[in-house]
Write an enzyme that holds these catalytic residues in place. Sequence first.
Site, PDB file in Angstrom:
ATOM      1  N   CYS A  87       2.986   6.088  -2.699  1.00  0.00           N
ATOM      2  CA  CYS A  87       3.972   6.893  -2.888  1.00  0.00           C
ATOM      3  C   CYS A  87       4.428   7.050  -4.531  1.00  0.00           C
ATOM      4  CB  CYS A  87       5.348   6.228  -2.295  1.00  0.00           C
ATOM      5  SG  CYS A  87       5.415   6.954  -0.636  1.00  0.00           S
ATOM      6  N   ASP A 137       0.746  -1.123  -0.007  1.00  0.00           N
ATOM      7  CA  ASP A 137       0.163   0.028  -0.042  1.00  0.00           C
ATOM      8  C   ASP A 137       0.822   1.192   0.000  1.00  0.00           C
ATOM      9  OD1 ASP A 137      -2.410  -1.252  -0.031  1.00  0.00           O
ATOM     10  OD2 ASP A 137      -2.549  -1.430   2.450  1.00  0.00           O
ATOM     11  N   LYS A 138       1.782   1.349   0.887  1.00  0.00           N
ATOM     12  CA  LYS A 138       2.543   2.425   1.057  1.00  0.00           C
ATOM     13  C   LYS A 138       3.330   2.820  -0.109  1.00  0.00           C
ATOM     14  CE  LYS A 138       6.016   5.203   2.705  1.00  0.00           C
ATOM     15  NZ  LYS A 138       7.381   5.550   2.075  1.00  0.00           N
ATOM     16  N   ILE A 139       3.951   2.000  -0.602  1.00  0.00           N
ATOM     17  CA  ILE A 139       4.845   2.157  -1.682  1.00  0.00           C
ATOM     18  C   ILE A 139       4.007   2.498  -3.071  1.00  0.00           C
ATOM     19  CG2 ILE A 139       6.566   1.005  -3.379  1.00  0.00           C
ATOM     20  CD1 ILE A 139       7.889  -0.255  -0.858  1.00  0.00           C
ATOM     21  N   VAL A 149       0.701   6.312   3.726  1.00  0.00           N
ATOM     22  CA  VAL A 149       0.837   6.158   5.383  1.00  0.00           C
ATOM     23  C   VAL A 149       2.102   5.394   5.648  1.00  0.00           C
ATOM     24  CG1 VAL A 149      -0.098   5.345   7.349  1.00  0.00           C
ATOM     25  CG2 VAL A 149      -1.445   6.406   5.496  1.00  0.00           C
TER      26      VAL A 149
END
Length: 283
Positions: free
Chosen positions: A217, A212-214, A231
């Site tokens: 980004c 999710d995070k990457i 996040v």
Amino acid sequence: MTDIRTGHIPAADLNLETSMGCGQIFGWDRRGKTYFGMIGSTAVGIRQEGDRIVFVTESGLDRSRIVSYLGLDVDLGQILKSITRDSFMKRVVGSVRGLRLLKQEPWPCLCSYIISANNRVERIDTIVKQISRELGTRHVVDGEEVYCLPEPGVLAGCAESGLRSCGTGFRAPYLLGAAAMVSDGVIDFDAIAGMPTGEARDLLKTVHGVGDKIADCVLLFAFSRYETFPVDVWIKRAVQIKYFDSGEVKPDEIRRFGQEYFGEYAGYAQEYIYHYAREHGLE
DNA sequence: TCTCAGGCACTAT
DNA sequence: ATAGTGCCTGAG
């Protein structure tokens, strides 16, 4: 394509140092006042002189790409106004001037953020530069050496051991997998650019090492999906303290909160909160 | 020596 | 679905 070697851009509302140094982008090298790096396949030197940006490039870079790269094609004032939704955000937004989201190239951005997993900001930068120097191509602009990250097809053919010796550790196979997917066209950045954000996110997450995070980004920093709200631990801590009375909240819930609360430019809110939390702490 | 850093995948419930 | 756990590596 315009063949521009030098020039300048009015940039009264940009803080180049903060925007380059806040941890959103990796691989640029500061030498004196000037930042050297790659925009696509072109080596560039950029520095700020008061209210303008002065640049030097190898041939073949369109001026408008420099403008978009520096995030100068958005109305910062209007964006900041839209994310200043409470007194905390007023303090956050007021704490720094001219921080802009840069529009990175997709491939270096994906590489950088795969490397970012469980890693420190300074190390990410070191590793990106190491890979570029060891496995990438050498460019020269204004008499300065600049190393470019290897193209996906090139990286895909590299030995895992060579990548590990650049300090990538357990992320080495992730990088190789990503390189293969991009060079094979399974991950097609042009296609992603035209996809709805959710669909693009799902596709990016099919890359091993991208969660999710990457994925968020990459969507925010390379595809200008300003509504995304990546996040990381800093954002999680900050949002928990400021908006959830310090209670434990799951990352996905933080993400949805951020998107709903801040709206169209949640990603800008994320970057400002991140910068503030790292610079000033959260008391 | 040990912990931790801008996560993720894998495994066991 | 969801909670643990290990992971390259180097800095404090």
